[in-house]
Design an enzyme around this catalytic site. Structure first.
Site, PDB file in Angstrom:
ATOM      1  N   ILE A 184      36.112 -39.699  -1.500  1.00 44.45           N
ATOM      2  CA  ILE A 184      36.592 -39.435   0.058  1.00 44.45           C
ATOM      3  C   ILE A 184      37.842 -39.096  -0.054  1.00 44.45           C
ATOM      4  O   ILE A 184      38.795 -39.722  -0.275  1.00 44.45           O
ATOM      5  CB  ILE A 184      36.338 -40.417   1.328  1.00 44.45           C
ATOM      6  CG1 ILE A 184      36.657 -39.784   2.455  1.00 44.45           C
ATOM      7  CG2 ILE A 184      37.040 -41.567   0.869  1.00 44.45           C
ATOM      8  CD1 ILE A 184      36.152 -40.405   3.848  1.00 44.45           C
ATOM      9  N   MET A 210      40.424 -38.550   2.012  1.00 46.58           N
ATOM     10  CA  MET A 210      41.829 -39.382   2.591  1.00 46.58           C
ATOM     11  C   MET A 210      42.091 -40.532   1.798  1.00 46.58           C
ATOM     12  O   MET A 210      43.180 -41.289   2.110  1.00 46.58           O
ATOM     13  CB  MET A 210      41.336 -39.670   3.841  1.00 46.58           C
ATOM     14  CG  MET A 210      41.431 -38.420   4.986  1.00 46.58           C
ATOM     15  SD  MET A 210      41.439 -38.851   6.720  1.00 46.58           S
ATOM     16  CE  MET A 210      39.806 -39.895   6.930  1.00 46.58           C
ATOM     17  N   SER A 211      41.371 -41.192   1.067  1.00 44.20           N
ATOM     18  CA  SER A 211      41.384 -42.320   0.201  1.00 44.20           C
ATOM     19  C   SER A 211      42.549 -42.120  -0.762  1.00 44.20           C
ATOM     20  O   SER A 211      42.299 -41.193  -1.669  1.00 44.20           O
ATOM     21  CB  SER A 211      40.056 -42.882  -0.124  1.00 44.20           C
ATOM     22  OG  SER A 211      40.373 -44.041  -1.351  1.00 44.20           O
ATOM     23  N   PRO A 212      43.615 -43.001  -0.924  1.00 41.27           N
ATOM     24  CA  PRO A 212      44.576 -42.676  -1.670  1.00 41.27           C
ATOM     25  C   PRO A 212      44.247 -43.083  -3.262  1.00 41.27           C
ATOM     26  O   PRO A 212      44.364 -42.228  -4.125  1.00 41.27           O
ATOM     27  CB  PRO A 212      45.803 -43.809  -1.382  1.00 41.27           C
ATOM     28  CG  PRO A 212      45.484 -43.903   0.203  1.00 41.27           C
ATOM     29  CD  PRO A 212      44.041 -43.717   0.142  1.00 41.27           C
ATOM     30  N   ARG A 246      42.434 -40.065  -4.528  1.00 37.17           N
ATOM     31  CA  ARG A 246      43.451 -38.774  -4.543  1.00 37.17           C
ATOM     32  C   ARG A 246      44.233 -39.180  -5.755  1.00 37.17           C
ATOM     33  O   ARG A 246      44.712 -38.073  -6.802  1.00 37.17           O
ATOM     34  CB  ARG A 246      44.394 -38.602  -3.462  1.00 37.17           C
ATOM     35  CG  ARG A 246      43.697 -38.019  -2.362  1.00 37.17           C
ATOM     36  CD  ARG A 246      44.898 -37.840  -1.106  1.00 37.17           C
ATOM     37  NE  ARG A 246      44.943 -38.955   0.024  1.00 37.17           N
ATOM     38  CZ  ARG A 246      45.839 -39.668   0.036  1.00 37.17           C
ATOM     39  NH1 ARG A 246      47.017 -39.621  -0.726  1.00 37.17           N
ATOM     40  NH2 ARG A 246      45.795 -40.804   1.013  1.00 37.17           N
TER      41      ARG A 246
END
Length: 222
Positions: free
Chosen positions: A9, A11-13, A16
């Site tokens: 997902i 938005m998950s650091p 990313r």
């Protein structure tokens, strides 16, 4: 052989961080978004891959790896043209591992202490002690940056990990650039990467904005 699948997902650091690593390696990932709010991470087929029901999870043609740091090490070890992102030298590798633990145990953990009560617990305030704890994390990273990057003078997976958390939390707990000039300069180096915005920048902004919006929404319920 098909492209590795990343259950993710944006938005998950941690997700990313893996995206940054894959971009740096030139790996095309097939991304499958896991809707956490809909409980997709708790479905039997996902739990079979990762009983801890967290993202990211990598499925590389049947080889399943979970946890962002482990995934990045796997990707570099298998697909890297050299060991620049994760050194095979034992001392350099030990320093890299220490930086990865610092990210998960300090930077990411302190971000979660702020974000989770707002996103999932109905919180509408950020306690002063938690905000101060994040500021102390900034100072620890500032002190760590004795060179251009988190470990030495070249880009490594430690930078991908650390920037994924820092770029997210600073949108909620502002970071004084004058107080932390080394972090500011380091961020500029990361932002200059041609794949940074796609892999990390946009998601970091989305996450911080989501936290602030939920904080305001929760406050209106009181």
């Amino acid at each position: 052989m098909t492209n590795p699948i990343l259950y993710t997902i944006h938005m998950s650091p941690p997700c990313r961080a893996v995206e940054l690593c894959a971009k740096a390696l030139g790996i095309e990932l097939e991304q499958k978004v896991v809707n956490l709010l809909a409980g997709e991470h708790l479905k039997p087929e996902f739990l079979k891959m990762n009983p801890q029901h967290t993202v990211p999870v990598l499925d590389d043609n049947g080889a399943v790896v979970s946890e962002s740091h482990a995934i990045m090490i796997y990707l570099v070890s298998k697909y890297g043209k050299d060991d620049s992102l994760y050194s095979r030298d034992l001392l350099k590798q030990a320093k890299l591992n220490a930086a990865l633990h610092f990210e998960s145990g300090v930077l990411f953990a302190r971000m979660r202490f702020v974000f989770e009560p707002i996103l999932f617990g109905g919180g509408c305030e950020i306690p002063t002690d938690k905000a101060e704890y994040v500021q102390k994390a900034y100072q620890l990273l500032e002190d760590t940056l004795v060179d251009d990057y988190v470990v030495g003078n070249s880009l490594t997976i430690a930078d991908f990990s650390c920037v994924s958390s820092i770029s997210s939390v600073m949108g909620v707990i502002p970071m004084d650039k004058d107080k932390y000039p080394k972090i500011d300069a380091w961020l500029d180096r990361l932002i200059a990467l041609p794949y940074y915005e796609e892999a990390n920048g946009s998601g970091a902004v989305q996450l911080s904005q989501a936290v602030l919006a939920m904080k305001e929404k929760n406050a209106q319920k009181d």
